[in-house]
Design a protein around this motif. Structure first.
Motif, PDB file in Angstrom:
ATOM      1  N   PRO A 156      57.251 -28.680 116.644  1.00  0.00           N
ATOM      2  CA  PRO A 156      56.631 -27.734 115.703  1.00  0.00           C
ATOM      3  C   PRO A 156      56.402 -26.382 116.363  1.00  0.00           C
ATOM      4  O   PRO A 156      56.249 -26.277 117.582  1.00  0.00           O
ATOM      5  CB  PRO A 156      55.298 -28.411 115.350  1.00  0.00           C
ATOM      6  N   LEU A 157      56.378 -25.337 115.551  1.00  0.00           N
ATOM      7  CA  LEU A 157      56.129 -23.993 116.056  1.00  0.00           C
ATOM      8  C   LEU A 157      54.663 -23.860 116.475  1.00  0.00           C
ATOM      9  O   LEU A 157      53.760 -24.109 115.685  1.00  0.00           O
ATOM     10  CB  LEU A 157      56.455 -22.954 114.986  1.00  0.00           C
ATOM     11  N   ARG A 158      54.456 -23.508 117.716  1.00  0.00           N
ATOM     12  CA  ARG A 158      53.092 -23.273 118.193  1.00  0.00           C
ATOM     13  C   ARG A 158      52.979 -21.904 118.868  1.00  0.00           C
ATOM     14  O   ARG A 158      51.890 -21.428 119.134  1.00  0.00           O
ATOM     15  CB  ARG A 158      52.687 -24.370 119.187  1.00  0.00           C
ATOM     16  N   ARG A 207      68.092 -15.347 110.799  1.00  0.00           N
ATOM     17  CA  ARG A 207      67.526 -16.369 109.921  1.00  0.00           C
ATOM     18  C   ARG A 207      68.606 -17.107 109.126  1.00  0.00           C
ATOM     19  O   ARG A 207      68.312 -17.811 108.169  1.00  0.00           O
ATOM     20  CB  ARG A 207      66.501 -15.734 108.981  1.00  0.00           C
ATOM     21  N   LYS A 234      53.518 -13.975 112.469  1.00  0.00           N
ATOM     22  CA  LYS A 234      52.474 -14.524 111.584  1.00  0.00           C
ATOM     23  C   LYS A 234      51.133 -13.835 111.843  1.00  0.00           C
ATOM     24  O   LYS A 234      50.419 -13.469 110.901  1.00  0.00           O
ATOM     25  CB  LYS A 234      52.347 -16.031 111.805  1.00  0.00           C
ATOM     26  N   ASN A 290      55.551 -28.233 110.170  1.00  0.00           N
ATOM     27  CA  ASN A 290      56.783 -27.632 109.653  1.00  0.00           C
ATOM     28  C   ASN A 290      56.621 -26.197 109.168  1.00  0.00           C
ATOM     29  O   ASN A 290      57.505 -25.692 108.482  1.00  0.00           O
ATOM     30  CB  ASN A 290      57.332 -28.491 108.501  1.00  0.00           C
ATOM     31  N   GLY A 325      55.761 -18.271 120.316  1.00  0.00           N
ATOM     32  CA  GLY A 325      57.033 -17.605 120.157  1.00  0.00           C
ATOM     33  C   GLY A 325      56.982 -16.477 119.146  1.00  0.00           C
ATOM     34  O   GLY A 325      55.920 -16.102 118.629  1.00  0.00           O
ATOM     35  N   ARG A 381      64.278 -28.892 111.256  1.00  0.00           N
ATOM     36  CA  ARG A 381      63.928 -29.287 112.619  1.00  0.00           C
ATOM     37  C   ARG A 381      64.812 -30.409 113.144  1.00  0.00           C
ATOM     38  O   ARG A 381      64.673 -30.806 114.305  1.00  0.00           O
ATOM     39  CB  ARG A 381      62.462 -29.735 112.664  1.00  0.00           C
ATOM     40  N   SER A 404      56.565 -22.143 108.837  1.00  0.00           N
ATOM     41  CA  SER A 404      57.394 -21.030 109.292  1.00  0.00           C
ATOM     42  C   SER A 404      56.918 -19.776 108.565  1.00  0.00           C
ATOM     43  O   SER A 404      56.197 -19.865 107.568  1.00  0.00           O
ATOM     44  CB  SER A 404      58.880 -21.279 109.011  1.00  0.00           C
ATOM     45  N   GLN A 416      57.847 -16.173 115.971  1.00  0.00           N
ATOM     46  CA  GLN A 416      57.311 -16.416 114.628  1.00  0.00           C
ATOM     47  C   GLN A 416      55.783 -16.431 114.642  1.00  0.00           C
ATOM     48  O   GLN A 416      55.148 -15.969 113.689  1.00  0.00           O
ATOM     49  CB  GLN A 416      57.853 -17.729 114.063  1.00  0.00           C
ATOM     50  N   ALA A 417      55.194 -16.971 115.697  1.00  0.00           N
ATOM     51  CA  ALA A 417      53.732 -16.974 115.783  1.00  0.00           C
ATOM     52  C   ALA A 417      53.195 -15.550 115.889  1.00  0.00           C
ATOM     53  O   ALA A 417      52.149 -15.214 115.316  1.00  0.00           O
ATOM     54  CB  ALA A 417      53.280 -17.809 116.984  1.00  0.00           C
TER      55      ALA A 417
END
Length: 519
Positions: free
Chosen positions: A316-318, A107, A326, A495, A320, A299, A497, A322-323
């Motif tokens: 955008p994060l959709r 990170r 989350k 955006n 991976g 980004r 995260s 991080q998803a």
């Protein structure tokens, strides 16, 4: 010609319900500026002008920082696990320490990024966010590997690692904060009148930056709309030899240390490059205004190709990792929340049942991710026949757009008013989070009749799961206009995260305590 800097994005945007221009008040601008600062703080420290060059640590710096994090977590964890007679304390502490150092490195915590906004994710706030992510990852590993270590003991064992990381981050940031204290960039704006007016309005109407506008030099004879800005000279509409003397004259006359250029058809290409040469030769910084909006700085990455300077924008994060994190944090947080708050939930349920006629819970169909309907749970805060009375009150709706809100809604019960002010009425939605209908953080779920009135821009709110809290919750709630709410939600959709989610959860506590906009 120097690095390209990107300005702060205007979250609310002067856009009407269907994309038409909408006037903005000074109060709206100031409030939106504060909302942007709340959003930005969890994710990264940003210079108000956008991305800045990255100054790397010395070669040994990242290794030393990673070792400090690893030993600062693994050492105390081993001692505490051993004292608690937990099995394989060395292996458990080693895994936790390596995972902690790897997470921090992934990170970017071992890169010294020079930013302007205080309290960003590189400091103690970022350490807290990283630690919460670590807890989620350890919970996943604990379940997958069937570890015999007691989860509560494991959480206590890794807590000292957070304290060490936060302390080290504070020590690193203190000298830099001391150097930056009191420093304000004196800005000379150069460009075509429309771009100068836009930049000048934002710089002078907002306080969430260290830039002070001292003068402007427009291109051509067009008159500036913003009053009170000093104009020491003008540039010719066509390229001319007096560009450099005019700009440098403005720099020296107003002691400017940054020239902010708003490029356009009359000020681009070779003309801008020559101006950049002259400024840099004389030690004056140059930034170039970008029309890019609605994109977080993380980004954006400058790249070069065929002699062109390009701004690569990450999608955008959709999905991976991080998803996945989350989703794990959502389910884990909802489960722990329901267990920890069970006594409060029972007490509230009893007070709702005894205070007025009707059911304890209010169940309502809402539209979730990809416009899929689901049943959302809340504590009942209104009289039993509230839905039937809504049609009579439509004429006194106090908000624009498809929402219905009244500051003094006669349908709300006395107990319900208290529950709304403290947002306790929303807690049953933890069940929706546990079932996967909602997330802990995200846009608020709309009613079907509201979603049916969405235009293409507004439908983008439904790209992600709706949330129990979010930017709307920490930014004024019902005091926001419909367009401000949509703009904040769209910013989140593009955006988000995990670190930003954790920051918003922390800020929700303050927003609930404050109670602003809750009715």
């Amino acid at each position: 010609m120097g690095h390209v800097e990107i300005p702060d994005t205007d979250l609310s945007g002067p856009v009407g319900l269907r994309g038409a221009p909408r006037p903005r008040t000074a109060a709206s601008r100031n409030r939106t500026a504060a909302l942007e600062q709340l959003w930005r703080a969890p994710t990264a420290q940003r210079d108000p002008a956008g991305p800045v060059p990255v100054r790397r640590m010395p070669a040994h710096g990242p290794v030393l920082a990673a070792l400090t994090d690893l030993l600062g977590l693994a050492g105390p964890a081993w001692l505490l696990l051993r004292a608690g007679d937990e099995p394989r304390p060395v292996a458990a502490a080693a895994v936790a320490g390596l995972l902690w150092a790897g997470l921090r490195g992934a990170r970017g915590r071992y890169t010294d990024r020079l930013r302007a906004a205080p309290g960003g994710a590189a400091g103690a706030v970022g350490a807290v966010g990283d630690w919460l992510v670590l807890i989620g990852l350890l919970a996943v590993l604990h379940t997958a590997a069937g570890s015999p270590v007691d989860p509560a003991t494991a959480v206590v064992a890794v807590a000292p690692g957070l304290l060490v990381a936060a302390a080290v981050a504070g020590l690193r940031r203190w000298p830099r904060a001391a150097r930056r204290a009191g420093h304000v960039r004196r800005v000379l704006l150069v460009g075509e009148a429309s771009g100068v007016d836009r930049a000048a309005e934002l710089l002078t109407s907002r306080t969430d930056h260290d830039f002070s506008l001292v003068a402007a030099i427009p291109v051509g004879a067009a008159r500036l709309e913003l009053e009170g800005v000093q104009v020491p000279g003008r540039l010719a509409s066509c390229p001319a030899d007096d560009d450099v003397p005019t700009v440098l004259g403005g720099v020296h006359a107003h002691a400017a240390d940054l020239v902010l250029v708003a490029p356009g058809p009359q000020l681009t290409g070779d003309r801008l490059r020559r101006l950049g040469w002259a400024l840099h030769d004389r030690g004056v910084a140059l930034s170039v205004l970008s029309e890019l909006t609605g994109v977080a700085a993380e980004r954006v990455r400058p790249v070069t190709a065929a002699g062109l300077t390009l701004l690569h924008i990450a999608p955008p994060l959709r999905g991976g990792p991080q998803a996945v994190v989350k989703s794990v944090l959502d389910r884990t947080g909802a489960l722990f929340g329901l267990l920890a708050l069970a006594p409060l939930l029972l007490a509230v349920a009893l007070s709702v049942r005894l205070s007025s006629r009707g059911p304890v819970f209010h169940r309502q169909v809402r539209q979730g991710q990809h416009n899929r309907p689901f049943t959302m749970w809340k504590f009942r805060t209104m009289v039993a026949d509230a839905e039937q009375l809504k049609a009579r009150l439509a004429v006194v709706n106090e908000v624009d757009g498809p929402l219905f809100k009244m500051r003094s809604d006669p349908r709300v019960t006395p107990v319900g008013r208290m529950l709304r002010r403290t947002s306790i009425d929303e807690l049953p939605q933890l069940v929706n989070v546990l079932l996967g209908h909602m997330s802990l953080v995200g846009p608020r779920p709309p009613l079907p009749e509201e979603a049916s009135r969405y235009d293409e821009r507004e439908r983008r709110r439904l790209t992600v799961k709706p949330g129990l809290t979010g930017l709307w919750q920490v930014s004024g709630r019902s005091d926001l206009s419909w367009q401000e709410t949509v703009s904040l939600d769209l910013w989140y959709v593009d955006n988000w995260s995990v670190a930003a989610d954790l920051g918003l959860l922390a800020r929700t506590v303050r927003a609930v305590t404050d109670g602003r906009g809750a009715y």
